[in-house]
Design an enzyme around this catalytic site. Structure first.
Site, PDB file in Angstrom:
ATOM      1  N   SER A 258      10.314 -16.486 -15.868  1.00 55.19           N
ATOM      2  CA  SER A 258      11.519 -15.652 -15.915  1.00 55.19           C
ATOM      3  C   SER A 258      12.273 -15.705 -14.591  1.00 55.19           C
ATOM      4  O   SER A 258      13.505 -15.824 -14.572  1.00 55.19           O
ATOM      5  CB  SER A 258      11.129 -14.207 -16.250  1.00 55.19           C
ATOM      6  OG  SER A 258      12.252 -13.359 -16.166  1.00 55.19           O
TER       7      SER A 258
ATOM      8  N   GLN B  82      14.792  -7.184 -10.157  1.00 56.57           N
ATOM      9  CA  GLN B  82      14.491  -5.886  -9.535  1.00 56.57           C
ATOM     10  C   GLN B  82      13.877  -6.114  -8.163  1.00 56.57           C
ATOM     11  O   GLN B  82      12.838  -6.749  -8.036  1.00 56.57           O
ATOM     12  CB  GLN B  82      13.514  -5.094 -10.421  1.00 56.57           C
ATOM     13  CG  GLN B  82      13.135  -3.744  -9.846  1.00 56.57           C
ATOM     14  CD  GLN B  82      12.163  -3.012 -10.744  1.00 56.57           C
ATOM     15  OE1 GLN B  82      12.222  -3.127 -11.964  1.00 56.57           O
ATOM     16  NE2 GLN B  82      11.248  -2.267 -10.141  1.00 56.57           N
TER      17      GLN B  82
ATOM     18  N   GLU C  71       4.164  -6.618  -5.802  1.00 58.04           N
ATOM     19  CA  GLU C  71       3.391  -7.809  -5.406  1.00 58.04           C
ATOM     20  C   GLU C  71       3.453  -8.898  -6.476  1.00 58.04           C
ATOM     21  O   GLU C  71       3.475 -10.086  -6.154  1.00 58.04           O
ATOM     22  CB  GLU C  71       1.941  -7.444  -5.106  1.00 58.04           C
ATOM     23  CG  GLU C  71       1.145  -8.653  -4.629  1.00 58.04           C
ATOM     24  CD  GLU C  71      -0.212  -8.301  -4.059  1.00 58.04           C
ATOM     25  OE1 GLU C  71      -1.045  -9.220  -3.939  1.00 58.04           O
ATOM     26  OE2 GLU C  71      -0.441  -7.122  -3.732  1.00 58.04           O
TER      27      GLU C  71
ATOM     28  N   ARG D 126       5.998  -9.626  -8.414  1.00 57.19           N
ATOM     29  CA  ARG D 126       7.274 -10.320  -8.234  1.00 57.19           C
ATOM     30  C   ARG D 126       7.232 -11.232  -7.010  1.00 57.19           C
ATOM     31  O   ARG D 126       7.783 -12.332  -7.012  1.00 57.19           O
ATOM     32  CB  ARG D 126       8.404  -9.299  -8.102  1.00 57.19           C
ATOM     33  CG  ARG D 126       8.914  -8.743  -9.414  1.00 57.19           C
ATOM     34  CD  ARG D 126       9.691  -7.455  -9.220  1.00 57.19           C
ATOM     35  NE  ARG D 126       8.821  -6.296  -9.084  1.00 57.19           N
ATOM     36  CZ  ARG D 126       9.185  -5.140  -8.577  1.00 57.19           C
ATOM     37  NH1 ARG D 126      10.417  -4.982  -8.106  1.00 57.19           N
ATOM     38  NH2 ARG D 126       8.335  -4.137  -8.510  1.00 57.19           N
TER      39      ARG D 126
ATOM     40  N   ARG E  52       3.977   2.443 -14.646  1.00 62.20           N
ATOM     41  CA  ARG E  52       4.201   1.214 -15.411  1.00 62.20           C
ATOM     42  C   ARG E  52       2.994   0.856 -16.272  1.00 62.20           C
ATOM     43  O   ARG E  52       3.020  -0.130 -16.995  1.00 62.20           O
ATOM     44  CB  ARG E  52       4.479   0.042 -14.452  1.00 62.20           C
ATOM     45  CG  ARG E  52       5.799   0.146 -13.721  1.00 62.20           C
ATOM     46  CD  ARG E  52       5.872  -0.940 -12.651  1.00 62.20           C
ATOM     47  NE  ARG E  52       7.149  -0.899 -11.968  1.00 62.20           N
ATOM     48  CZ  ARG E  52       8.232  -1.585 -12.334  1.00 62.20           C
ATOM     49  NH1 ARG E  52       8.165  -2.349 -13.391  1.00 62.20           N
ATOM     50  NH2 ARG E  52       9.346  -1.506 -11.661  1.00 62.20           N
TER      51      ARG E  52
END
Length: 306
Positions: free
Chosen positions: A73, A81, A99, A101, A136
């Site tokens: 992605s 984000q 982390e 990301r 999350r």
């Protein structure tokens, strides 16, 4: 760059919406991000080489497939984000949030990542990391248990203080902490997702006799529902005798049990007895087996042993 510690917040369970910025600016590799970035929470494009993960972060494992999906992605759309970091030296930053990301960006061939800089101390940084992962649902119950225990052990917080910072009921914090007292084989099944938090809570109340009566193979395959375990627990309890006297053993108050276990962990396993009355009075007894343990105890209490 002068560093100012941000004031600690009493509760961080209000969500992370206010922490997620929208506007992005770019900064070159050779120019450290200015302190103002942490004030208006404007993200800056920071080199990946200037960022390091948080040591002992709440998340222990990252699913390989989800990391691969995130990498693809980011390769196609970029990082949508920003991550959150804090300054740890001249031009160096430590990850507070994001982390996955950060890792996926490196795997996607990126050399920089949008990041919000926040001036914060060790405690607030760790609390923020726990809050994000819990909200999350990125942590399994055992990871949450370890993270909550670390908050209490390293920063001297009470269950009430942890509950306030995470925006959770105190009973929830106590339930999670008790998972660390489960047999290792059960903790591993919870970490793998074979058993849920509900399974773990019921198993935590089992006596040795009840535990030994379980079909371990069936448990390892996820063959017990939470209701199954509850029924096993109820059916194996002693009932009242013919004389009408309740012969069932009195269960220890969960919060008292949790406090005893916490004290014992802080004292390297030294046995303790804790009695607490409704009027607030009580008694704490610490048992030591020899003079070496007594000296250790005195040192922990702040006395200098000659």
């Amino acid at each position: 760059m002068s560093e100012k510690k941000a004031p600690k917040k009493k509760a961080l369970g209000r969500g992370l919406g206010a922490l997620i910025p929208r506007k992005t600016e770019t900064v070159t590799k050779d120019v450290p991000a200015p302190p103002a970035a942490s004030e208006d929470k404007t993200p800056l494009e920071l080199p990946l080489s200037s960022i390091e993960p948080m040591p002992n972060q709440p998340r222990v494992s990252i699913d390989a497939q989800s990391l691969e999906d995130l990498t693809e992605s980011i390769r196609e759309k970029g990082v949508l984000q920003p991550i959150m970091v804090r300054p740890v030296g001249e031009g160096r930053y430590q990850i507070i949030l994001g982390e996955r990301r950060f890792r996926a960006s490196g795997l996607a061939g990126k050399t920089s990542i949008p990041a919000v800089i926040r001036e914060t101390d060790d405690e607030e940084a760790y609390v923020l990391a726990v809050v994000e992962n819990v909200q999350r649902e990125d942590l399994n119950p055992i990871e949450i248990s370890r993270a909550l225990h670390r908050l209490r052990a390293e920063y001297g917080l009470t269950q009430k203080q942890v509950a306030e910072r995470l925006g959770k009921p105190r009973s929830t914090i106590a339930n999670y902490e008790r998972l660390l007292d489960l047999p290792e084989e059960v903790r591993k099944l919870v970490e793998k997702g074979v058993l849920s938090f509900g399974h773990a809570k019921v198993l935590g109340s089992f006596s040795d006799k009840q535990w030994n009566a379980l079909d371990k193979a069936r448990l390892a395959e996820g063959g017990y529902s939470v209701r199954d375990l509850e029924n096993l627990s109820s059916s194996s309890k002693q009932t009242r005798s013919v004389s009408g006297v309740d012969t069932r053993p009195k269960l220890e108050d969960p919060q008292i049990k949790s406090l005893k276990q916490m004290i014992q962990r802080q004292l390297n396993g030294m046995p303790v007895d804790l009695k607490h009355k409704e009027n607030g009075k009580g008694k704490l007894v610490i048992h030591y087996k020899d003079l070496d343990e007594f000296d250790y105890l005195m040192q922990r209490m702040g006395f200098r042993v000659k």
